[in-house]
Design an enzyme around this catalytic site. Structure first.
Site, PDB file in Angstrom:
ATOM      1  N   ARG A  77       2.963  26.215  39.564  1.00  0.00           N
ATOM      2  CA  ARG A  77       4.309  26.004  40.123  1.00  0.00           C
ATOM      3  C   ARG A  77       4.420  26.556  41.553  1.00  0.00           C
ATOM      4  NH1 ARG A  77       9.836  28.838  38.765  1.00  0.00           N
ATOM      5  NH2 ARG A  77      11.307  27.165  39.264  1.00  0.00           N
ATOM      6  N   HIS A 101       6.111  24.658  44.816  1.00  0.00           N
ATOM      7  CA  HIS A 101       7.237  25.189  45.592  1.00  0.00           C
ATOM      8  C   HIS A 101       6.834  25.547  47.017  1.00  0.00           C
ATOM      9  CE1 HIS A 101      10.366  26.124  42.242  1.00  0.00           C
ATOM     10  NE2 HIS A 101       9.691  25.028  41.976  1.00  0.00           N
ATOM     11  N   ASN A 159      13.778  29.534  43.349  1.00  0.00           N
ATOM     12  CA  ASN A 159      12.732  30.544  43.175  1.00  0.00           C
ATOM     13  C   ASN A 159      13.201  31.848  42.544  1.00  0.00           C
ATOM     14  OD1 ASN A 159      10.903  28.815  44.444  1.00  0.00           O
ATOM     15  ND2 ASN A 159      11.323  29.659  46.484  1.00  0.00           N
ATOM     16  N   HIS A 207       5.001  20.414  33.223  1.00  0.00           N
ATOM     17  CA  HIS A 207       5.856  21.082  32.245  1.00  0.00           C
ATOM     18  C   HIS A 207       5.281  21.002  30.832  1.00  0.00           C
ATOM     19  CE1 HIS A 207       9.618  20.858  35.077  1.00  0.00           C
ATOM     20  NE2 HIS A 207       8.656  21.610  35.554  1.00  0.00           N
TER      21      HIS A 207
HETATM   22  C1  HEM Z   1      10.346  16.919  39.084  1.00  0.00           C
HETATM   23  C2  HEM Z   1      11.103  17.916  39.476  1.00  0.00           C
HETATM   24  C3  HEM Z   1      10.996  19.303  38.905  1.00  0.00           C
HETATM   25  C4  HEM Z   1      12.035  20.067  38.485  1.00  0.00           C
HETATM   26  C5  HEM Z   1      13.503  19.694  38.527  1.00  0.00           C
HETATM   27  C6  HEM Z   1      11.478  21.298  37.997  1.00  0.00           C
HETATM   28  C7  HEM Z   1      12.226  22.353  37.498  1.00  0.00           C
HETATM   29  C8  HEM Z   1      11.699  23.464  36.882  1.00  0.00           C
HETATM   30  C9  HEM Z   1      12.486  24.518  36.314  1.00  0.00           C
HETATM   31  C10 HEM Z   1      13.998  24.589  36.334  1.00  0.00           C
HETATM   32  C11 HEM Z   1      11.622  25.401  35.760  1.00  0.00           C
HETATM   33  C12 HEM Z   1      12.002  26.691  35.030  1.00  0.00           C
HETATM   34  C13 HEM Z   1      12.326  27.743  36.058  1.00  0.00           C
HETATM   35  C14 HEM Z   1      13.322  28.769  35.592  1.00  0.00           C
HETATM   36  O1  HEM Z   1      13.169  29.340  34.506  1.00  0.00           O
HETATM   37  O2  HEM Z   1      14.271  28.972  36.338  1.00  0.00           O
HETATM   38  C15 HEM Z   1      10.288  24.924  35.992  1.00  0.00           C
HETATM   39  C16 HEM Z   1       9.143  25.548  35.577  1.00  0.00           C
HETATM   40  C17 HEM Z   1       7.882  25.101  35.873  1.00  0.00           C
HETATM   41  N1  HEM Z   1       7.570  24.052  36.709  1.00  0.00           N
HETATM   42 FE1  HEM Z   1       8.810  22.630  37.367  1.00  0.00          FE
HETATM   43  N2  HEM Z   1      10.118  21.247  38.118  1.00  0.00           N
HETATM   44  C18 HEM Z   1       9.780  20.057  38.670  1.00  0.00           C
HETATM   45  C19 HEM Z   1       8.499  19.654  39.020  1.00  0.00           C
HETATM   46  C20 HEM Z   1       7.388  20.435  38.889  1.00  0.00           C
HETATM   47  C21 HEM Z   1       6.113  20.142  39.480  1.00  0.00           C
HETATM   48  C22 HEM Z   1       5.824  18.958  40.418  1.00  0.00           C
HETATM   49  C23 HEM Z   1       5.252  21.126  39.096  1.00  0.00           C
HETATM   50  C24 HEM Z   1       3.807  21.337  39.438  1.00  0.00           C
HETATM   51  C25 HEM Z   1       3.047  20.473  40.083  1.00  0.00           C
HETATM   52  C26 HEM Z   1       6.008  22.019  38.229  1.00  0.00           C
HETATM   53  C27 HEM Z   1       5.487  23.090  37.567  1.00  0.00           C
HETATM   54  C28 HEM Z   1       6.217  23.956  36.775  1.00  0.00           C
HETATM   55  C29 HEM Z   1       5.618  24.948  35.909  1.00  0.00           C
HETATM   56  C30 HEM Z   1       4.133  25.111  35.638  1.00  0.00           C
HETATM   57  C31 HEM Z   1       6.659  25.682  35.352  1.00  0.00           C
HETATM   58  C32 HEM Z   1       6.559  26.902  34.425  1.00  0.00           C
HETATM   59  C33 HEM Z   1       6.348  28.121  35.313  1.00  0.00           C
HETATM   60  C34 HEM Z   1       6.182  29.446  34.593  1.00  0.00           C
HETATM   61  O3  HEM Z   1       6.154  29.511  33.374  1.00  0.00           O
HETATM   62  O4  HEM Z   1       6.112  30.456  35.318  1.00  0.00           O
HETATM   63  N3  HEM Z   1       7.294  21.585  38.164  1.00  0.00           N
HETATM   64  N4  HEM Z   1      10.362  23.742  36.696  1.00  0.00           N
END
Ligand code: HEM
Ligand SMILES: *[C@@H]1O[C@H](CO)[C@@H](O)[C@H](O)[C@H]1NC(C)=O
Length: 322
Positions: free
Chosen positions: A63, A67, A95, A195
């Site tokens: 992630r 970002h 973030n 995800h």
């Molecule tokens: C398509 C639009 C996307 C949205 C709206 C989105 C939104 C989010 C949100 C809200 C979370 C949880 C964060 C929190 O607890 O506040 C999350 C987690 C995560 N996102 Fe996304 N995301 C998107 C695309 C992506 C992309 C493109 C990647 C990687 C290439 C990604 C990788 C991840 C990962 C791996 C997590 C888990 C992180 C952890 O456990 O520390 N996301 N995302």
């Protein structure tokens, strides 16, 4: 005579332009081949021990690259700490309270500096760590393009401007935000497959599990167990983005969507009767297609507006400009 020496000059100039171009404005997989031959093994071993200690860290590092890249390009800007005179991206809405992995990046950077001081950018380290994390958790591999340099600054307002779409996004907002970075709707769907690993906080999925109708009722009930309806209570309680295999990089994310078990609003919109349904269905049935398209899309994402040539710098410490 005059004209042939002119064309000779033009030819030499063209060669020079091509030479400068290839050495400074494009990323390449062998960028540190001579200057830091131990780079890949060094990064991999640190990521390996970090993920062995906590599997979620693999998700967090993936992630971090996303970002970083979506705010002014893949330039390490997200790594800069706030100071008394500067506020960077770490406290931006997408973030704050959720982005993590900075200590692992520091650890990698210090080992890489030992091996080859002053050579490897923090932005490149983040890109390699994202790949290694994916592989260690069972996902596909790809050749990471390198040669990015680090920004000297970061932008809180850019990070807050919506370039990283919020989890409340509509499908068309998701498509538009990725399009703005040169990524297609397909890239967006396939990168959302990230995800399949990691966790999200109650505050980002509360309204979905209490208010939405395109959600499996028993799944909603389960998630409500640790995410109280009352705003402000349990906001930071975590739930896996993929209920099936949250520490394994597979295509279960898409299977969940087909079963109305997407955790975020922005997940379920990918399969809700719209233009991306067919892709979600395809990836839910075809792990190989997902893995292969994911690898290509990650390379594309890593290409977003890098600093190259003499732009930016190679930071000594990823948390501050030199
Ligand atoms: C398509 C639009 C996307 C949205 C709206 C989105 C939104 C989010 C949100 C809200 C979370 C949880 C964060 C929190 O607890 O506040 C999350 C987690 C995560 N996102 Fe996304 N995301 C998107 C695309 C992506 C992309 C493109 C990647 C990687 C290439 C990604 C990788 C991840 C990962 C791996 C997590 C888990 C992180 C952890 O456990 O520390 N996301 N995302
Ligand atoms: C559900 O929707 C209503 C009406 O829009 C809103 O007032 C309420 O806060 C929402 N509940 C949750 C848990 O998001």
């Amino acid at each position: 005579m005059a004209s042939s020496s002119f064309s000779m000059l033009a030819f030499v100039l063209l060669l020079l332009v091509l030479l400068v171009d290839s050495s400074s404005t494009h990323l390449s997989t062998n960028f540190y081949y001579k200057t830091c031959p131990k780079l890949f093994t060094t990064v991999k071993s640190v990521v390996h021990s970090a993920v062995a200690k906590e599997k979620r860290m693999g998700a967090s590092l993936l992630r971090l690259h996303f970002h970083d890249c979506f705010v002014n390009g893949c330039d390490g800007s997200i790594l800069l700490d706030d100071t008394s005179s500067f506020t960077g991206e770490k406290t931006a809405r997408p973030n704050v309270g959720s982005i993590r992995g900075f200590n692992v990046i520091d650890d990698i950077k210090s080992k890489v500096e030992e091996a080859c001081p002053g050579v490897v950018s923090c932005a490149d380290i983040v890109a390699i760590a994202a790949r290694d994390s994916t592989v260690i958790l069972g996902g596909p591999s790809w050749d990471v393009k390198l040669g990015r340099r680090d920004s000297k600054t970061a932008s809180l307002s850019a990070a807050n401007s919506g370039v990283i779409p919020p989890p409340t996004s509509t499908l068309s907002n998701l498509i538009n935000r990725f399009q703005a970075k040169g990524l297609s709707a397909k890239d967006m769907v396939v990168l959302s497959g990230s995800h399949t690993i990691g966790q999200a906080r109650c505050v980002v999925f509360r309204s979905r599990i209490y208010n939405e109708t395109n959600i499996d009722a028993s799944f909603a009930k389960t998630r409500q167990g640790r995410c109280p309806i009352k705003v402000g209570s349990g906001d930071n309680n975590l739930a896996p983005l993929d209920l099936q295999t949250p520490t394994f990089f597979d295509n279960h994310y898409y299977i969940n969507l087909v079963n109305k078990k997407g955790l975020l609003h922005s997940d379920q919109v990918l399969f809700n009767g719209g233009s991306t349904d067919s892709l979600v269905e395809k990836y839910s049935k075809n792990l190989h297609a997902f893995d292969s398209d994911f690898a290509s899309a990650m390379i594309k994402m890593g290409d977003i507006s890098p600093l190259t040539g003499s732009n930016g710098e190679i930071r000594k410490n990823c948390r501050k400009p030199n």
